[in-house]
Design a protein around this motif. Structure first.
Motif, PDB file in Angstrom:
ATOM      1  N   TRP A 186       0.943  -1.076   0.053  1.00 13.92           N
ATOM      2  CA  TRP A 186       0.004   0.061  -0.154  1.00 13.92           C
ATOM      3  C   TRP A 186       0.854   1.180   0.046  1.00 13.92           C
ATOM      4  CZ3 TRP A 186      -4.702  -0.745  -1.087  1.00 13.92           C
ATOM      5  CH2 TRP A 186      -5.257  -2.289  -0.650  1.00 13.92           C
ATOM      6  N   GLU A 187       0.210   2.400  -0.483  1.00 12.00           N
ATOM      7  CA  GLU A 187       0.999   3.478  -0.374  1.00 12.00           C
ATOM      8  C   GLU A 187       1.248   4.120   0.993  1.00 12.00           C
ATOM      9  OE1 GLU A 187      -0.070   6.907  -3.968  1.00 12.00           O
ATOM     10  OE2 GLU A 187      -1.614   6.308  -2.455  1.00 12.00           O
ATOM     11  N   ASN A 199       8.383   4.786   2.264  1.00 11.93           N
ATOM     12  CA  ASN A 199       7.050   5.680   1.947  1.00 11.93           C
ATOM     13  C   ASN A 199       6.671   5.496   0.416  1.00 11.93           C
ATOM     14  OD1 ASN A 199       6.488   6.966   4.433  1.00 11.93           O
ATOM     15  ND2 ASN A 199       7.940   8.729   4.140  1.00 11.93           N
ATOM     16  N   CYS A 200       6.439   4.304   0.154  1.00 13.91           N
ATOM     17  CA  CYS A 200       6.161   3.930  -1.099  1.00 13.91           C
ATOM     18  C   CYS A 200       4.827   4.824  -1.550  1.00 13.91           C
ATOM     19  CB  CYS A 200       5.737   2.434  -1.208  1.00 13.91           C
ATOM     20  SG  CYS A 200       7.163   1.432  -1.010  1.00 13.91           S
ATOM     21  N   ASP A 201       5.069   5.319  -2.865  1.00 14.11           N
ATOM     22  CA  ASP A 201       3.961   6.132  -3.586  1.00 14.11           C
ATOM     23  C   ASP A 201       3.676   5.490  -5.071  1.00 14.11           C
ATOM     24  OD1 ASP A 201       5.929   7.036  -5.196  1.00 14.11           O
ATOM     25  OD2 ASP A 201       6.074   8.879  -3.947  1.00 14.11           O
ATOM     26  N   VAL A 245       4.548  -3.554  -6.826  1.00 17.44           N
ATOM     27  CA  VAL A 245       3.130  -2.699  -7.262  1.00 17.44           C
ATOM     28  C   VAL A 245       2.579  -2.051  -5.917  1.00 17.44           C
ATOM     29  CG1 VAL A 245       0.856  -3.144  -7.975  1.00 17.44           C
ATOM     30  CG2 VAL A 245       2.760  -4.555  -8.995  1.00 17.44           C
ATOM     31  N   VAL A 246       2.395  -0.915  -6.210  1.00 20.97           N
ATOM     32  CA  VAL A 246       1.972   0.067  -5.021  1.00 20.97           C
ATOM     33  C   VAL A 246       0.570   0.472  -5.227  1.00 20.97           C
ATOM     34  CG1 VAL A 246       2.494   2.168  -3.867  1.00 20.97           C
ATOM     35  CG2 VAL A 246       4.480   0.986  -4.753  1.00 20.97           C
ATOM     36  N   GLY A 252      -7.004   5.028   3.114  1.00 18.39           N
ATOM     37  CA  GLY A 252      -5.837   5.667   2.310  1.00 18.39           C
ATOM     38  C   GLY A 252      -5.026   6.388   3.349  1.00 18.39           C
ATOM     39  N   PHE A 253      -4.586   7.521   2.840  1.00 12.53           N
ATOM     40  CA  PHE A 253      -3.631   8.253   3.893  1.00 12.53           C
ATOM     41  C   PHE A 253      -3.734   9.712   3.153  1.00 12.53           C
ATOM     42  CE2 PHE A 253      -0.353   6.987   0.821  1.00 12.53           C
ATOM     43  CZ  PHE A 253       0.509   8.278   0.934  1.00 12.53           C
ATOM     44  N   ASP A 254      -3.371  10.664   3.971  1.00 16.01           N
ATOM     45  CA  ASP A 254      -2.950  12.032   3.265  1.00 16.01           C
ATOM     46  C   ASP A 254      -1.907  12.607   4.032  1.00 16.01           C
ATOM     47  OD1 ASP A 254      -3.142  14.299   1.906  1.00 16.01           O
ATOM     48  OD2 ASP A 254      -4.993  15.173   2.729  1.00 16.01           O
TER      49      ASP A 254
END
Length: 1452
Positions: free
Chosen positions: A178-179, A230-232, A257-258, A356-358
């Motif tokens: 995941w991101e 911190n994968c994006d 794969v992110v 998710g995240f911000d």
């Protein structure tokens, strides 16, 4: 029990085979069973190396025997080896590391298949049973196969044969994450020599050193990893690892794969928004800073809270004494307590939810605190402790960004034992290397450290303290995580091997070396028994064979040791020994010779930085990193404003990236940058300076135009207009593109372009349209950065010919010069004039708070032909809306689009146009703007129209300043001049030049063209000591280039023997000195000044009587100076009168000494010490006095005083032959002034006015005046002197005597007057002033009536007595007191008893008096009175009194 086996055991006691089970990989399993074993010593010798082999594990013993069906042991199994040598070769480490990473399996195989072991194998054949024979035959076949395999392996024992290309034992595996998560790729690679591993992302090299915040690579035990933080989404790619050595290259690929979000939970998808974000922040050391942001998570789920995490430089922050975090449920706050430079960095707020995240990031800069001493360096930072041992620790730190006024000379390290507050300095001599071993620690105690920097100016403040470290052997610390599996097998002793002497350590290397210390590291011995081992370190100076043990008294447990006290410049070798309870091992192989000194070089200078614009206060910087630098700590960036020599740090914490955003710069300023690298050895040379860059916001595409509207329509075309975008993106708008589409009902068509070439105006004529069709238009603006988004489409417009006769709406309405109470509105004529031309305009305004079309007011009553108007009388802080209407002969047209709302408020920092007249008399208008953006320009206008005639004005603009110069000022230049700055938020100003103002400027210009030096004081002259003459003047101001020319009668005079000139330009004082004034010096003296273009002249004329008087005075002053070189009179002989009226001759003398003679004489006769007058001479503190005492005629004469010694003489004379009038005046004045104020006293006869003096002289004239008239002497009024009392006596005072009395004492001039007001009120004793007889004879039976006159102030009390007894008023005695003056007594029908002595007694607080009289009562019929002599006398007196009585009553 078998004799054959017993003989084999005896014969082959030196040959043994040990079975091993090697779990090297799933492909390699080696099993060995001993046929004939003789275990005596358990040692195998291979060359000179002795290897102790472990005993057979008990868990494998059951597999070493062969059993029959009855489970009886019938023999042993022959060991079989089916090793895959390719695999074995892959597990052997590279030659680069040599024995350091030699596998135990390699050692086991080599020892197992040695030549000695084969030759020692002998098998005797004896008679056996059939079954045993078959079994042994099979074993021999298997053994021969094993020997063949051993022979093949033996051939590969040659190192040249062992090399092989890299091979992936474990390949990297693809993953899906995941991101925001961190992913790690692992692989294990074998090869000889040891291969080098490189990671690639989509065939692009991954540089972890350049991007440490994103990537981390590790290589341990042949296991390699790549960590991606911190994968994006952009980290989705194919990654492959490439292994390379001299034999070849091999690679393996894995896919990452992110995913861009988390899966929703329970069907809820959370949306996260971060608002009220923290911006780039600046703080100073010691301050407290808080960062915060508001987090909105939608939808709101009860009891659900997001995961809020704070990061600094991609590292999660944990709560500590320096860092506090708080989450209120809506707002996340991070508080940095007591800022230090370690707190500088990129801070990120990350909000994780199930969906998710911000995140949001901003940089925090920490500036150095103010230094206590100017010029000292700032504090170091990032203090850490490495290689902690039981008696030492290596402290490291990073150098500060600012070295102070001079380079850093070194650093002091302080330590503090935890629990105490005492800091002790660890080093007496400052160290320059940013690593220092602190020795002398006590084992088991905890310590903290800090560092201070030193330069020529002093010592910096200390750094932030390090983390706590415990002084103990690393082997005694808590064990860390186990190393990952690498294919290497480590054997442990399962059986006791006590008493075994350990083997020697291996691979002794110097891992770190400085001038102060050397760190050694080695590998433990393979043979060391079950007990622990200790190590001794030995050193040897190169060129000698003498080895000296370093740590005899303190052996160490860990395979790492630091040596101190080595002589710098000497060359040393080192080796290590092991020891345990069984003894000390042999020494290891020594290291190569090593010269003591810093092994780390200073980093090379970074590449030239390249600066690019970012925002109005920041710049992005890129540079090439330093080459071949070891242990890089990072880079420091400095900036400097062009034209100055002051460099300021952009960051106070080194950054490892080669890109940095420099914040906190001044908008519009021109900066250059430089970069320097830093490592433990120090700073690199600074890079070359970057090219200068102006701090402005980067150019972006403009905003969208607005208010698209129709201004004219015909059958086949329409004219539209629009407003320019509010933001032009930092560059001028170059044009517009217009799109259109048809609208039919609710159906809209596709957009089509109207113009292929951009139009530069705000209006456009759309042609070839269809009549009665509705169209929509949108406009896009273009600048150098690109084309903006389309404007919001307006309402559908019908292409239909207008039939209006009034003009259309004015266009281009905008405002300038917005101030608190005024602004200027400008507009353009409408595109459609109507049937007749436009004749004027109307401007309306209204308060923006009024909704709808209500509240509009006309700014002016009559139409104006101008296309601008200044609106005044606005209320500060109020927003207004404006519109313009055009008028022609047919009427007033529709209003323009509303302008506003516009807030009536002066923009902070607003500057107005100022008019300046320079030193050359040039008149110009100046306007400055500090908020210039890229592409901003100054646009001047006259009467708000662009100026086309450049012959009147010359415009000069540079940076943020513009100047409009009048070429030839005249009445043609009258008007309003305005200047606007493009690409800003309406910055503008104006100035109105009136005829009066022009006249004033022209006068000022003439003064500047032909300037005159102003004088603060014109030329003056004064005489000085020796008769020297000083001419001087002072100017108000002058420059250092001012020059003075001195002239006398128009002839230039210069400095020489006669003239001395001085000119103090700082104060403007001009002086000229002449030693003396001679007859030839009569004339005019002039100072002529020249200061650039300015001139000034001042003169002084000395001629005629004035010059001659000045010359005499000059000569006198010169003579006086000569006189004063010897004993002289400071004050000549004079006189004074003392308060005692003594006449005193006195003088003051100076420049005397003990040998100076002082001689007094009178009438040329010297007064000697034996004379009587000698006692009257005294000398006190340079003052000589002669006391004549009371002046008399015998004191007349000429008095002289002589002073003389070898230096010269002086004389003073005083003539007292005839007493000078001045002495008498002073004498009489002293007497007169000594008189007291007039006082009054009462006497029996009346009043006396008197005044006392200190001395009376018969020549003193005194006069008395009554009511300013001179009084004549009489019997009732007399004046005189008694002793020192002057008096005036008034006998029997009456009311007429009241009034002003003046005593006039003549003092030789005006006289001294004393005044007294006699008012009848005051301190007057009570008196009986008349009316009573002395004797009264009265016939018996008659009535007696007597009245006495009394006087006194205050009014007296009155009483009557008879024979000293007080009478009381009754029927017989009637006593009366009337008007405060008349006291009466009445006795009716007197008898003989009434005869006696009577008295009228008057009394007040100032005295008592009695008027006595005698009463005698007789009867002539009864007796005859016998008169005695006494009675006869009383009757005689009474008759005399009666004869003077004036009334019948008195006669009675």
């Amino acid at each position: 029990s078998d004799p054959i086996l017993s003989q084999e055991k005896t014969h082959h006691r030196h040959c043994s085979f040990v079975a091993f089970s090697l779990a090297l990989s799933p492909l390699l399993v080696i099993t060995a069973v001993v046929v004939s074993v003789s275990l005596k010593s358990g040692l195998e010798t291979v060359g000179e190396e002795v290897v102790r082999l472990s005993a057979l594990p008990k868990r494998l013993q059951c597999t070493c025997t062969a059993m029959d069906t009855e489970k009886d042991v019938i023999g042993y199994v022959v060991p079989l080896f089916r090793a895959n040598h390719d695999v074995v070769r892959g597990l052997v480490d590279s030659q680069d590391e040599g024995p350091a990473e030699e596998g135990i399996q390699y050692v086991a195989m080599r020892n197992l298949f040695t030549r000695e072991a084969c030759e020692a194998l002998e098998v005797k054949v004896e008679k056996k049973s059939y079954s045993r024979h078959v079994r042994e035959s099979a074993e021999r076949v298997e053994f021969s196969k094993t020997m063949e395999e051993w022979s093949e392996f033996r051939k590969k024992m040659n190192p040249d044969s062992l090399t092989h290309p890299p091979e992936f034992i474990v390949k990297p595996r693809g993953q899906t994450v995941w991101e925001g998560k961190t992913v790690k790729l692992h692989c294990t690679v074998a090869g000889w020599p040891k291969p080098r591993i490189t990671w690639y992302k989509n065939n692009v090299l991954v540089d972890a050193k350049t991007h440490p915040e994103k990537y981390t690579t590790e290589s341990n035990y042949n296991m390699h990893s790549l960590e991606i933080k911190n994968c994006d989404f952009f980290d989705t790619a194919q990654y492959h690892a490439s292994a390379l050595n001299v034999k070849g290259e091999v690679s393996s690929m894995a896919t990452i794969v992110v995913k861009n979000g988390y899966s929703s939970e329970h069907g809820v998808t959370f949306n996260t928004t971060i608002i009220d974000k923290f911006e780039v922040a600046f703080g100073h050391e010691g301050e407290t800073m808080s960062l915060g942001a508001t987090v909105i998570v939608y939808p709101t789920v009860k009891k659900y809270q997001p995961d809020v995490v704070w990061y600094r430089d991609s590292v999660p922050l944990k709560t500590s004494k320096w860092v506090h975090t708080h989450w209120s449920g809506k707002r996340a706050t991070l508080t940095l307590v007591h800022l230090n430079k370690e707190d500088e960095g990129m801070y990120t707020l990350r909000v994780n939810t199930k969906s998710g995240f911000d995140s949001y990031s901003a940089y925090v800069f920490v500036r150095d605190a103010e230094a206590d001493v100017e010029g000292v360096p700032v504090a170091p930072l990032d203090v850490r402790c490495l290689d902690a041992n039981k008696d030492y620790v290596v402290v490291t730190w990073k150098q500060p960004a600012v070295e102070g006024s001079s380079s850093i000379l070194g650093y002091f390290i302080d330590r503090c034992e935890v629990g105490s507050y005492h800091w002790a300095q660890c080093n007496d001599v400052p160290v320059k290397y940013a690593r220092y071993p602190v020795t002398g620690l006590e084992e088991g105690k905890s310590y903290q450290f800090r560092v201070r920097a030193l330069n020529k100016a002093g010592v910096s403040r200390p750094s932030r303290v390090s983390e706590t470290v415990v002084a103990m052997d690393p082997s005694d610390r808590a064990p860390g995580p186990l190393a990952p599996w690498t294919g290497m097998i480590r054997f442990t002793e399962e059986d006791s091997t006590a008493g075994v002497v350990p083997g020697e350590p291996s691979d002794v290397v110097v891992t770190e070396a400085t001038k102060s210390y050397v760190v050694l590291a080695w590998k433990p011995p393979m043979q060391r028994g079950n007990e622990g081992v200790l190590y001794y370190i030995e050193k040897c100076i190169s060129g000698t064979n003498t080895w000296q043990r370093v740590n005899t008294g303190m052996p160490v447990k860990s395979p790492r040791f630091a040596l101190f006290d080595l002589a710098e410049g000497n060359s040393y070798s080192f080796r290590v020994r092991c020891c345990n309870s069984a003894g000390i091992s042999e020494a290891s192989q020594p290291t190569g010779a090593m010269t003591v000194g810093d092994m780390m070089d200073l980093p090379s200078a970074p590449g030239v930085p390249v600066a690019t614009r970012n925002t109005s206060t920041s710049v992005v910087l890129h540079w090439a990193g330093s080459k071949e630098v070891k242990h890089l700590a990072g880079y420091y960036i400095d900036c400097s404003v062009v034209g100055t020599s002051e460099w300021m740090p952009c960051n106070n914490k080194p950054v490892k990236q080669t890109r940095f955003v420099c914040h906190g710069l001044n908008a519009g300023a021109n900066y250059v940058f430089r970069v320097k690298a830093v490592n433990a050895a120090g700073y690199s040379q600074c890079s070359a300076e970057s090219e200068a860059v102006v701090v402005l916001a980067a150019v972006a595409r403009p905003g969208k135009p607005s208010s698209v509207r129709l201004v004219e329509a015909l059958k086949d075309h329409m004219v539209i207009t629009w407003d320019a975008p509010a933001h032009d993106g930092g560059a001028d708008i170059r044009g517009y593109f217009i799109d259109y589409r048809t609208v039919k009902g609710s159906v809209t068509g596709k957009w089509h372009e109207l113009n292929q070439k951009a139009v530069t105006t705000n209006t456009y004529k759309a042609e070839n349209l269809k009549e009665n069709v509705f169209y929509q238009f949108q406009v896009r603006a273009m600048n150098m950065a690109g084309v903006s988004k389309g404007s919001v489409p307006g309402a559908p417009l019908e292409c239909k010919e207008w039939t209006l006769t009034v003009p259309g709406v004015p266009v281009g309405v905008h405002a300038q010069e917005v101030r608190d109470t005024s602004l200027v509105v400008l507009w353009e004529s409408p595109v459609f004039d109507g049937r007749t031309p436009v004749t004027g305009f109307y401007l309306d305004l209204k308060d923006a708070s009024v909704a709808g079309d209500q509240g509009w007011k006309a700014v002016h009553e009559k139409a104006t032909k101008k296309k601008f108007m200044k609106v005044t009388g606005l209320e500060s802080g109020t927003s207004y809306v404006f519109r313009v209407r055009a008028q022609n002969l047919a009427g007033v047209g529709k209003p323009s689009a509303n302008l506003g709302p516009i807030l009536a408020q002066t923009r902070p920092g607003t500057k107005e146009i100022i008019v300046d007249v320079d030193d050359d008399g040039i008149i110009s208008m100046i306007f400055e703007c500090s908020e210039m953006n890229e592409g901003s320009k100054f646009v001047w206008a006259k009467n708000y129209e662009t100026m086309t005639d450049t012959s009147r004005l010359t415009i000069v603009s540079e940076k943020g300043k513009t100047r409009a110069i009048f070429n030839s000022p005249s009445l043609e230049d009258l008007g309003t001049y305005s200047c606007a700055v493009t690409n800003t938020e309406g910055i503008s100003s104006s100035y109105t030049l009136t005829e009066e103002g022009l006249k004033r400027l022209l006068d000022l210009s003439h003064e500047h063209k032909f300037p005159v030096i102003p004088f603060k004081n014109e030329m003056s002259m004064e005489l000085l000591e020796k008769g020297c003459v000083r001419f001087w003047c002072q100017v108000e101001k002058c420059t250092s280039a001012c020059d003075v020319e001195y002239a006398f009668n128009d002839a230039i005079i210069t400095q020489g023997k006669k003239y001395t000139m001085k000119f103090d330009k700082s104060s403007g004082l001009i002086e000229m000195y002449m030693d003396s004034l001679e007859v030839t010096d009569e004339g005019t003296f002039t100072f002529k000044l020249v200061d650039g273009k300015a001139k000034g002249t001042t003169s002084l004329v000395l001629i005629g009587d004035e010059f001659r008087a000045l010359q005499k005075k000059s000569e006198f002053e010169h003579a006086e100076w000569v006189r004063k070189q010897g004993p002289h009179f400071v004050e000549y002989l004079g006189f004074t009168v003392t308060p005692e009226c003594n006449v005193l001759l006195k003088c003051k003398i100076g420049n005397t000494k003990a040998q100076t003679e002082i001689i007094w004489s009178k009438d040329s006769i010297e007064i000697t010490e034996d004379d009587e007058q000698a006692s009257q001479i005294k000398m006190t503190d340079g003052a000589l006095t002669f006391n004549i005492a009371k002046l008399s005629k015998k004191d007349a004469g000429i008095y002289e005083v002589f002073l003389r010694d070898e230096r010269g003489q002086d004389k003073s004379v005083f003539n007292l032959t005839d007493v000078p009038i001045v002495i008498l005046v002073m004498y009489f004045l002293l007497i007169a002034n000594s008189s007291t104020e007039i006082q009054v006293r009462s006497t029996e006869k009346g009043l006396i006015l008197y005044s006392n003096i200190i001395h009376y002289n018969e020549d003193l004239r005194v006069g008395w005046l009554y009511k300013d008239s001179k009084m004549a002497a009489s019997e009732r009024v007399k004046s005189g002197v008694t002793g020192e009392q002057l008096w005036l006596q008034i006998n029997e005072p009456t009311e007429k005597d009241k009034g002003k009395y003046t005593m006039d004492i003549f003092d030789g001039k005006d006289g001294v007057k004393r005044v007294f007001e006699l008012s009848g009120k005051g301190r007057y004793r009570a008196r009986v002033v008349g009316g009573l007889p002395d004797v009264v004879a009265i016939q018996e039976g008659k009535s007696l009536n007597l009245t006495g006159n009394v006087w006194g102030e205050p009014a007296p009390e009155v009483s009557w007595t008879k024979n000293d007894r007080q009478l009381v008023s009754d029927e017989r005695y009637k006593l009366k007191f009337e008007a405060g003056k008349f006291a009466s007594i009445i006795i009716t029908a007197v008898t003989r008893a009434d005869s006696g002595k009577y008295a009228l007694v008057v009394k007040n607080k100032y005295g008592t008096e009695a008027g006595e009289f005698t009463v005698s009562v007789y009867n002539p019929e009864e007796e005859e009175i016998e008169l005695t002599d006494e009675v006869e006398q009383e009757i005689h007196d009474s008759i005399s009194l009666i004869s003077g009585a004036s009334t019948q009553e008195q006669i009675r």
